[in-house]
Design an enzyme around this catalytic site. Sequence first.
Site, short mmCIF file in Angstrom:
data_model
loop_
_atom_site.label_atom_id
_atom_site.label_comp_id
_atom_site.label_asym_id
_atom_site.label_seq_id
_atom_site.Cartn_x
_atom_site.Cartn_y
_atom_site.Cartn_z
CG HIS A 1 29.42 57.69 55.51
ND1 HIS A 1 28.13 58.16 55.48
CD2 HIS A 1 30.22 58.72 55.14
CE1 HIS A 1 28.15 59.43 55.07
NE2 HIS A 1 29.41 59.79 54.87
CD GLU B 1 37.40 62.77 54.75
OE1 GLU B 1 37.95 63.04 53.67
OE2 GLU B 1 37.15 63.62 55.60
#
Length: 379
Positions: free
Chosen positions: A264, A319
């Site tokens: 991320h 996710e």
Amino acid sequence: MSKTVTQERATASGLDNVVAAETNLSHVDGEAGRLIVAGYEVETLVKTHDFEGAVAELWRAAGAETGDLKAALGSARTAAFRLVPPLLSRNCHKTVTEGLRTGLSMLPDGEPTPGISRDIPAQVSDALRVLGAAPVFVAALCRQQEGKSPVAPDPTAGHAADFLHMLRDAEASSAEVEALNAYLVTVMDHGMNASTFTARVIAATRAGTISAVVGALCALKGPLHGGAPGPVLDMLDEIGTEANIRPWLEAAIARGDRLMGFGHRVYKVRDPRADVFAHAVSLLTNNNERLRFARKVEHEALAALKEAKPGQRLDTNMEYYTAVLLEALGIPRDAVTPVFAMARIAGWTAHVMEQERVGRLIRPQSVYVGDWPEETRAA
Ligand code: ACO
């Protein structure tokens, strides 16, 4: 070479650490693994609010008063259902995400919504229209893929329950509705991510709320942003067995592939939303085996990434468990990104409200590194 812009930061591609706006909406602390939305820790917001309640808090933080949001969203879903026949007849999309993009672009900017008071400012009315339309379009597009006809919304139902009903033509259990509410609330806003930034850039030109949302959806679609959960499920399927976990992961990393659901830009520790989803999926009893396998793959993937990329701080992003949760809810793989969009529209529209109120046109600079005209070179 003449220069009008300093080149010092030209190599910082990706705008890392550039502050693009002040916001009341959400705060991401990537070092602490903390997310604050509309003044709440995300874990608290999920426990205390359903989707409608959380959206009301978010839009309030953006300076908008919403009144009875549940009733207004019900009216917006009903209004959107009238657009389903023309949407389905266009059939110019390959995926549900592309179908949603077509559907949302059928909504004009700045029009009142039937059933919603004309006293509501145009900006909020547009936000309601597009937030209400998304689940109606997604459910109808999913059913079309299975050769089934669309199911009309129930304006008196909660947003999450009505979406599951429109998708399945059957009532969802209260645990399923709770799990979907938890998902929608958790992902509705997340700082200055790529799609939200896109929405703000469009809003800053005064193009209108619907236009900003359509643009933001296009940004969300990419696999490095909201398009990752489908590939996460593909990865779990391809790995298949426990014995294959480590060899599969190592081969993928050696090929230079990115492991979907990991890494991320902001979080350098585990994404706090991953745990909210892992917990939600554990409450749904139908997918325990998938969850157990996903946890094993996650454990091995983190170890493999640490070994292969010792200089990078790569952890699980949201996710990964989004994929497992939405699969457990029976959301078709192709519709996982559109369901993410159904929630994130609340955030995009809040950012549009904020941007239109306080923002100037967003117009950064670029550094020219191409050829200069000959006369300039001679000078
Ligand atoms: N798997 C393997 N390697 C990775 C991964 C990954 N998932 N993520 C980053 N890396 C590596 C890159 O290959 C690069 O390594 P290198 O220096 O050896 O070439 C290094 O980490 C830095 O990569 P960047 O692209 O600079 O990192 P950035 O901060 O731009 O990436 C991103 C963030 C796009 C999310 C990335 O981690 C990624 O592609 N993850 C996989 C896709 C994914 O899960 N997307 C969903 C994100 S959550 C969301 O948007 C809602």
